[in-house]
Design an enzyme around this catalytic site. Structure first.
Site, PDB file in Angstrom:
ATOM      1  N   CYS A  94      38.723  51.850  63.155  1.00  0.00           N
ATOM      2  CA  CYS A  94      38.826  50.423  63.418  1.00  0.00           C
ATOM      3  C   CYS A  94      39.907  50.141  64.439  1.00  0.00           C
ATOM      4  O   CYS A  94      40.713  50.993  64.759  1.00  0.00           O
ATOM      5  CB  CYS A  94      39.171  49.662  62.147  1.00  0.00           C
ATOM      6  SG  CYS A  94      38.034  49.971  60.809  1.00  0.00           S
ATOM      7  N   GLY A 147      35.320  50.395  67.362  1.00  0.00           N
ATOM      8  CA  GLY A 147      34.388  49.982  66.321  1.00  0.00           C
ATOM      9  C   GLY A 147      33.416  48.962  66.857  1.00  0.00           C
ATOM     10  O   GLY A 147      33.833  47.970  67.451  1.00  0.00           O
ATOM     11  N   ASN A 190      43.422  49.100  59.700  1.00  0.00           N
ATOM     12  CA  ASN A 190      42.859  50.248  60.405  1.00  0.00           C
ATOM     13  C   ASN A 190      43.330  51.493  59.686  1.00  0.00           C
ATOM     14  O   ASN A 190      44.527  51.671  59.492  1.00  0.00           O
ATOM     15  CB  ASN A 190      43.350  50.263  61.857  1.00  0.00           C
ATOM     16  CG  ASN A 190      42.958  51.538  62.580  1.00  0.00           C
ATOM     17  OD1 ASN A 190      41.914  52.127  62.303  1.00  0.00           O
ATOM     18  ND2 ASN A 190      43.795  51.974  63.495  1.00  0.00           N
ATOM     19  N   GLY A 191      42.398  52.330  59.276  1.00  0.00           N
ATOM     20  CA  GLY A 191      42.765  53.561  58.578  1.00  0.00           C
ATOM     21  C   GLY A 191      41.966  53.724  57.314  1.00  0.00           C
ATOM     22  O   GLY A 191      40.901  53.117  57.164  1.00  0.00           O
ATOM     23  N   TYR A 222      40.147  62.127  71.562  1.00  0.00           N
ATOM     24  CA  TYR A 222      38.849  61.484  71.697  1.00  0.00           C
ATOM     25  C   TYR A 222      38.874  59.957  71.597  1.00  0.00           C
ATOM     26  O   TYR A 222      38.186  59.266  72.337  1.00  0.00           O
ATOM     27  CB  TYR A 222      37.900  62.018  70.624  1.00  0.00           C
ATOM     28  CG  TYR A 222      36.710  61.126  70.405  1.00  0.00           C
ATOM     29  CD1 TYR A 222      35.669  61.098  71.332  1.00  0.00           C
ATOM     30  CD2 TYR A 222      36.647  60.263  69.320  1.00  0.00           C
ATOM     31  CE1 TYR A 222      34.598  60.238  71.170  1.00  0.00           C
ATOM     32  CE2 TYR A 222      35.579  59.403  69.146  1.00  0.00           C
ATOM     33  CZ  TYR A 222      34.561  59.393  70.076  1.00  0.00           C
ATOM     34  OH  TYR A 222      33.511  58.545  69.923  1.00  0.00           O
ATOM     35  N   ASP A 231      34.094  69.302  77.001  1.00  0.00           N
ATOM     36  CA  ASP A 231      33.956  68.179  76.064  1.00  0.00           C
ATOM     37  C   ASP A 231      35.174  68.166  75.168  1.00  0.00           C
ATOM     38  O   ASP A 231      35.877  69.159  75.037  1.00  0.00           O
ATOM     39  CB  ASP A 231      32.658  68.288  75.240  1.00  0.00           C
ATOM     40  CG  ASP A 231      32.255  66.918  74.656  1.00  0.00           C
ATOM     41  OD1 ASP A 231      32.974  65.918  74.887  1.00  0.00           O
ATOM     42  OD2 ASP A 231      31.224  66.852  73.972  1.00  0.00           O
ATOM     43  N   CYS A 266      38.229  64.406  57.681  1.00  0.00           N
ATOM     44  CA  CYS A 266      39.379  63.506  57.799  1.00  0.00           C
ATOM     45  C   CYS A 266      39.313  62.487  56.672  1.00  0.00           C
ATOM     46  O   CYS A 266      38.271  61.871  56.481  1.00  0.00           O
ATOM     47  CB  CYS A 266      39.350  62.772  59.140  1.00  0.00           C
ATOM     48  SG  CYS A 266      40.656  61.533  59.261  1.00  0.00           S
TER      49      CYS A 266
HETATM   50  P1  AMP Z   1      28.710  66.240  67.592  1.00  0.00           P
HETATM   51  O1  AMP Z   1      27.534  65.972  68.415  1.00  0.00           O
HETATM   52  O2  AMP Z   1      28.501  65.830  66.163  1.00  0.00           O
HETATM   53  O3  AMP Z   1      29.261  67.620  67.714  1.00  0.00           O
HETATM   54  O4  AMP Z   1      29.855  65.266  68.084  1.00  0.00           O
HETATM   55  C1  AMP Z   1      30.693  65.587  69.153  1.00  0.00           C
HETATM   56  C2  AMP Z   1      30.731  64.468  70.128  1.00  0.00           C
HETATM   57  O5  AMP Z   1      31.063  63.243  69.474  1.00  0.00           O
HETATM   58  C3  AMP Z   1      31.778  64.711  71.188  1.00  0.00           C
HETATM   59  O6  AMP Z   1      31.156  64.534  72.440  1.00  0.00           O
HETATM   60  C4  AMP Z   1      32.846  63.687  70.969  1.00  0.00           C
HETATM   61  O7  AMP Z   1      33.225  63.049  72.155  1.00  0.00           O
HETATM   62  C5  AMP Z   1      32.251  62.704  69.990  1.00  0.00           C
HETATM   63  N1  AMP Z   1      33.121  62.463  68.825  1.00  0.00           N
HETATM   64  C6  AMP Z   1      34.103  63.229  68.346  1.00  0.00           C
HETATM   65  N2  AMP Z   1      34.676  62.676  67.257  1.00  0.00           N
HETATM   66  C7  AMP Z   1      34.038  61.520  67.042  1.00  0.00           C
HETATM   67  C8  AMP Z   1      34.175  60.479  66.092  1.00  0.00           C
HETATM   68  N3  AMP Z   1      35.092  60.532  65.151  1.00  0.00           N
HETATM   69  N4  AMP Z   1      33.340  59.417  66.177  1.00  0.00           N
HETATM   70  C9  AMP Z   1      32.399  59.371  67.127  1.00  0.00           C
HETATM   71  N5  AMP Z   1      32.217  60.323  68.062  1.00  0.00           N
HETATM   72  C10 AMP Z   1      33.020  61.386  68.028  1.00  0.00           C
HETATM   73 FE1  SF4 Z   2      43.242  62.517  62.937  1.00  0.00          FE
HETATM   74 FE2  SF4 Z   2      42.197  64.826  62.101  1.00  0.00          FE
HETATM   75 FE3  SF4 Z   2      44.438  63.878  60.989  1.00  0.00          FE
HETATM   76 FE4  SF4 Z   2      42.095  62.661  60.590  1.00  0.00          FE
HETATM   77  S1  SF4 Z   2      42.660  64.708  59.894  1.00  0.00           S
HETATM   78  S2  SF4 Z   2      44.057  61.682  61.042  1.00  0.00           S
HETATM   79  S3  SF4 Z   2      41.075  62.936  62.575  1.00  0.00           S
HETATM   80  S4  SF4 Z   2      44.167  64.538  63.125  1.00  0.00           S
END
Ligand code: AMP
Ligand code: SF4
Length: 469
Positions: free
Chosen positions: A12, A38, A112-113, A253, A356, A393
């Site tokens: 968020c 979000g 947020n959290g 990210y 990526d 997480c």
């Molecule tokens: P995946 O396709 O499930 O491996 O997701 C990886 C892709 O999702 C990467 O290109 C990231 O930029 C993006 N991504 C990583 N973490 C998140 C997240 N928490 N929420 C949405 N997209 C994410």
């Molecule tokens: Fe961020 Fe990963 Fe820690 Fe969650 S577990 S707060 S995504 S560093």
């Protein structure tokens, strides 16, 4: 199980403003700049000193608010929220800010959290007779505040915050006061700024200050509670700060490249991650390309360090929402396909390094390797500027459940085969920490790395979390 830990998936953004004409309009602009945090719901609650005025809805900020709704949000103070949630939680009543009315005055809250001990606190509060209107763990805090017997609202909020375990940046608005707090580890970012008219502004990311013409003043400290009234601003520790643990994924990210978190610009951090990636895993190739949008900075960093030209090998259709929002695997895969195209003229006949920022389920990487090969790339080398995500997480970033995390199931070499790449490398944890280079001491420089290491900064086990009221 009583003390159930939810990997509640909420990412968020929050925004607050105090003592500023047109507070609702500025909150609208602020939230719009936090939209990447979000896209499923948005809300603003304003105050004119006597009453609170709420408006919330599902969808993008531009869909939820119109000029008319903003005009009806009267007053000089506002808090706002943009919300992302996965299956189950995306209902209007869970859209924030939450707004509670009581005889002694109204209270609006934006969070947020994610609270790790929300369920156990909820059980205890329900046993005492509390009735919950939402399934959001944020409501727990409102009940805690309501039941506290301390004299002032500030004390009641401080007392309630001290009972929470997890990650939070909170904004509370009453008719005449704005309260702002961050969890004792500082897991989620929250910054303080000032408008040229003397208005006080808070936002999850500093990019929201730029859009409302506010100047950055400082970050809110772990365990800090800030109170703002028309008489001024005061600050106290509602709890001693614990070991600092800012979310690594904010840099990798989640945040916008123009934001600054604890003094580190996100674009600069990503470039440094790309450079570190090259140092840790160089490979011969003809072009470097990044996955838009979040990996462009890292790809530029890799290209600069390696001397291999950066090229726009992939382009994104901006008008398709984030991949993750599609709830099923099939829809997610289709989402990736709709969003990205490979530029044949750039990659045909070339050895391509595809940078990526992370691999979660592996869907995106597999699709993109496929797109690059279909467009004629002769080799595809995948470089992920984060370590493998092997743990869920619990602090509000949607990194999925353990079963869905490809790195929890497979070794990098197996993932390489699965995504069809010629090579695949991840960053090491020390490399990541060193590249982001936060201005704090310690081996992790005040970063949370739990999703990579399994070492969570807060307790998670049921006994450790046993709630006391
Ligand atoms: P995946 O396709 O499930 O491996 O997701 C990886 C892709 O999702 C990467 O290109 C990231 O930029 C993006 N991504 C990583 N973490 C998140 C997240 N928490 N929420 C949405 N997209 C994410
Ligand atoms: Fe961020 Fe990963 Fe820690 Fe969650 S577990 S707060 S995504 S560093």
């Amino acid at each position: 199980m009583l003390y159930d830990i939810k990997g509640l998936n909420e990412e968020c953004g929050v925004f607050g403003i105090f003592g500023q004409p047109n507070a609702a309009q500025l909150a609208y602009y602020g939230l719009h700049s936090l939209q990447h945090r979000g896209q499923e719901g948005a809300g603003i609650v304003t105050s004119d000193g006597d009453d609170l005025f709420p408006h919330r809805g599902q969808g993008l900020v531009t869909e939820v608010f119109s000029e008319e709704t903003l005009t009806n949000l009267k007053g000089h103070h506002a808090i706002g929220h943009v919300r992302y949630s996965t299956a189950g939680g995306n209902t209007l009543e869970n859209t924030q800010p939450l707004h509670f009315k009581s005889r002694t005055g109204d209270l609006a809250l934006a969070h947020n959290g994610n609270l790790v001990n929300a369920d156990s606190l909820k059980h205890l509060l329900e046993a005492e007779g509390a009735i919950f209107q939402t399934t959001s763990d944020t409501e727990v805090v409102a009940h805690l505040v309501k039941r506290s017997k301390l004299d002032t609202l500030e004390d009641r909020i401080a007392d309630s915050l001290a009972r929470l375990v997890g990650a939070f940046a909170f904004l509370f608005l009453t008719e005449d006061t704005l309260f702002v707090a961050v969890d004792p580890h500082g897991l989620r970012p929250l910054s303080l700024g000032k408008t040229p008219d003397g208005g006080i502004v808070f936002a999850s990311e500093t990019c929201a200050f730029d859009i409302v013409g506010a100047e950055f003043i400082r970050d809110i400290e772990p365990g800090e509670l800030v109170t703002i009234t028309e008489h001024g601003m005061s600050s106290r520790q509602y709890m001693e700060p614990r070991e600092r643990a800012m979310c690594s994924m904010e840099y990798i990210y989640f945040s916008r490249p123009d934001s600054i978190i604890d003094g580190v610009n996100v674009h600069t951090a990503r470039k440094a991650l790309g450079k570190k990636m090259y140092e840790e895993a160089p490979v011969e190739a003809d072009v470097v390309t990044g996955v838009p949008d979040s990996s462009i900075s890292a790809a530029i960093g890799y290209a600069e360090a390696s001397g291999i030209p950066y090229e726009m090998g992939l382009i994104k259709n901006r008008y398709v929402g984030r991949t993750f929002i599609q709830p099923s695997q099939e829809l997610r895969e289709r989402g990736v396909k709709m969003k990205l195209s490979a530029l044949r003229g750039v990659v045909q006949g070339k050895r391509v390094i595809m940078v990526d920022d992370s691999i979660v389920r592996g869907t995106t990487s597999r699709r993109i390797v496929g797109l690059l090969r279909e467009a004629g790339a002769t080799e595809v080398h995948v470089r992920i500027t984060a370590p493998p995500i092997t743990n869920p997480c619990y602090y509000g970033i949607d990194t999925s459940s353990k079963e869905e995390l490809i790195s929890a199931r497979l070794m990098p070499e197996e993932i390489r085969q699965e995504i069809g790449a010629d090579s695949l490398e991840f960053l090491t944890v020390p490399g990541m920490v060193d590249a982001i280079d936060r201005p704090f001491d310690g081996p992790l420089k005040g970063q949370c790395t739990a999703c990579f290491t399994g070492e969570y900064p807060t307790p998670l086990g049921s006994l450790e979390l046993e709630a006391k009221l």
